[in-house]
Design an enzyme around this catalytic site. Sequence first.
Site, PDB file in Angstrom:
ATOM      1  N   LYS A 146       0.916  -1.331   0.026  1.00 15.15           N
ATOM      2  CA  LYS A 146      -0.116   0.086   0.024  1.00 15.15           C
ATOM      3  C   LYS A 146       0.808   1.150   0.106  1.00 15.15           C
ATOM      4  O   LYS A 146       0.772   2.156  -0.813  1.00 15.15           O
ATOM      5  CB  LYS A 146      -0.959   0.133   1.271  1.00 15.15           C
ATOM      6  CG  LYS A 146      -1.959   1.245   1.467  1.00 15.15           C
ATOM      7  CD  LYS A 146      -2.588   1.133   2.618  1.00 15.15           C
ATOM      8  CE  LYS A 146      -1.849   1.396   3.901  1.00 15.15           C
ATOM      9  NZ  LYS A 146      -2.521   1.524   5.020  1.00 15.15           N
ATOM     10  N   ASP A 165      -6.470   0.664   0.809  1.00 14.39           N
ATOM     11  CA  ASP A 165      -6.504   0.812   2.389  1.00 14.39           C
ATOM     12  C   ASP A 165      -7.752   0.334   2.740  1.00 14.39           C
ATOM     13  O   ASP A 165      -8.594  -0.312   2.187  1.00 14.39           O
ATOM     14  CB  ASP A 165      -6.130   2.204   2.841  1.00 14.39           C
ATOM     15  CG  ASP A 165      -7.269   3.190   2.240  1.00 14.39           C
ATOM     16  OD1 ASP A 165      -8.137   2.924   1.506  1.00 14.39           O
ATOM     17  OD2 ASP A 165      -7.192   4.308   2.577  1.00 14.39           O
TER      18      ASP A 165
END
Length: 232
Positions: A146, A165
């Site tokens: 991420k 996320d």
Amino acid sequence: MTIYSAEALSRAVAAVCPDIRLRIEAGVVSNERHLWWELSCCILSSQVPYPLAMAAADAIDAQGYLHQTECNRADLAELLFEVLSVPLDVEGKKRSYRFPKVKADHLASTWAAVASTGGSLSALISKDVNEARAWLVAHASGIGPKQASMFLRNCGVTYDLAILDRHVLNYMSTQGLYSGTQASISRLSHYGRHEQRLRDHAREMNCPVGLLDWAIWIVMRVANRKQETILV
């Protein structure tokens, strides 16, 4: 999860996407100092509000520690720890950074990893984006798929990588694209599979996945806040 239907959320995301396109600045960031600022933000923002992470990155940048050459990892970690231990100005208030020791070590280790290659962040982002992301995940402390994807997007390198996320994963759940219970995905192989599902969804919505996830983040945060208001 939210009380809003999958259709309502996808309509809202589609409405936001054009505005996201207009906010994108053209060009790739190649200035080494700014690249370190962007990477610092990504490392420092894990479990920390982004404005606080930006303030911490600003404080480190002001000292120039990450773009100097005469330093070793241990000394750098100590210098960074000192910066992160001082209360920071965040939106007019003094805030303490939550993980000064851990994140100082992460930043110093990442700096050492980049230095050991004999290269730079500028050289790193000139690689194939998937190779660059894989290198960051493997060698940069505190960086997962991420954060690595966020760094490459924020530098303008690519908009074909997704930042998965918890908000994006919740949206994907509403659309039947994600059935897991994890709020984050740490393994790059798993991350890539879920990213491809979102990429296919983005193609249907005629929006690059790296911009679609941004629109999703905005919509889901608003939806969650409204839900909290209703339930109070």
